[in-house]
Design an enzyme around this catalytic site. Structure first.
Site, short mmCIF file in Angstrom:
data_model
loop_
_atom_site.label_atom_id
_atom_site.label_comp_id
_atom_site.label_asym_id
_atom_site.label_seq_id
_atom_site.Cartn_x
_atom_site.Cartn_y
_atom_site.Cartn_z
N CYS A 87 0.85 -1.20 0.00
CA CYS A 87 0.00 0.00 0.00
C CYS A 87 0.88 1.25 0.00
O CYS A 87 1.62 1.48 -0.94
CB CYS A 87 -1.00 -0.04 1.15
SG CYS A 87 -2.38 1.11 0.96
N HIS A 192 -3.63 -4.89 -0.50
CA HIS A 192 -3.17 -5.54 0.73
C HIS A 192 -3.14 -7.05 0.50
O HIS A 192 -4.19 -7.69 0.53
CB HIS A 192 -4.10 -5.20 1.89
CG HIS A 192 -3.97 -3.79 2.36
ND1 HIS A 192 -3.11 -3.43 3.39
CD2 HIS A 192 -4.56 -2.64 1.95
CE1 HIS A 192 -3.20 -2.12 3.59
NE2 HIS A 192 -4.07 -1.62 2.72
N GLU A 194 -2.22 -9.31 2.49
CA GLU A 194 -2.65 -10.01 3.71
C GLU A 194 -4.17 -10.08 3.84
O GLU A 194 -4.69 -10.86 4.63
CB GLU A 194 -2.03 -9.34 4.95
CG GLU A 194 -2.64 -8.02 5.37
CD GLU A 194 -2.16 -6.81 4.59
OE1 GLU A 194 -2.46 -5.68 5.01
OE2 GLU A 194 -1.46 -6.99 3.57
#
Length: 212
Positions: A87, A192, A194
């Site tokens: 990001c 992102h 994750e």
């Protein structure tokens, strides 16, 4: 081998830490160390720089920590340690950010961070939610990732990459929006990983196995 996940008070590290720890255990890549200590960063085998919020704030927080940004730069540009920016951590790889005020980045990947301006006025900014990746250039960290795989975005600014070969993937959000950049031992995702389920976890695992 160790992976340093940089903590500089610019984003919630919890989900990133859990995802990297999960994949490190799966691929056997060694410990994930959450740190803001320059000496720990200097000794790490891989470096991950997350970031949420405004570009100028994230840069100020990073450079306010004595010798931290210098340790990251030395590890990445001189000793070629694999680097993963997430990001705003990805955006800081750019030459310049233009959020609120011109703010220099690391200038590792030539280009500028500018506000998204979708051609369709019905598309809102920030760009928030799932979008389909379009792969532009191959990369070892993208092994098993294909055009059409989903990634989760939350951002209002994106990178205009100067060299097309350094844009690895984009998405369509009222026009092309850079999703992944990379060169040499560096890679960055605007989204992102994750929070991007199978595709994101696969990228994290690929990064932790990557031996440039």
């Amino acid at each position: 081998m160790t992976t340093a996940l940089i903590d500089y008070d610019s984003g919630n590290l919890h989900s990133a830490q859990k995802a990297f720890e999960r994949m490190a255990a799966e691929v056997g890549s060694g410990p994930i160390i959450v740190t803001s200590d320059p000496d720990t960063v200097a000794k790490a085998d891989r470096i991950v720089l997350p970031g949420d919020g405004a570009f100028p704030h994230c840069r100020a927080e990073l450079f306010a920590r004595t010798a931290l940004a210098e340790a990251i730069t030395e590890a990445v540009t001189t000793r070629a340690r694999p680097f993963f920016g997430i990001c705003v951590g990805m955006q800081m790889m750019a030459t310049m950010g233009h959020e609120y005020e011109p703010t220099p980045g690391f200038d590792w990947v030539a280009g500028d961070i500018r506000r998204i301006n979708p051609a369709d006025p019905a598309l809102k900014v920030p760009h928030m939610g799932w979008n389909d990746l379009v792969i532009d250039n191959p990369h070892p960290v993208l092994d098993g990732i294909s055009t059409g795989d989903h990634a989760y975005f939350v951002h209002s600014y994106a990178m205009d990459v100067a060299k097309p070969v350094e844009r690895l993937a984009h998405v369509d959000y009222g026009g092309d929006v850079t999703a992944i950049i990379g060169r040499d031992t560096m890679i960055g995702t605007q989204f992102h990983p994750e929070k991007s389920q199978d595709a994101g976890l696969r990228m994290i695992g690929n990064f932790l196995r990557w031996m440039p």
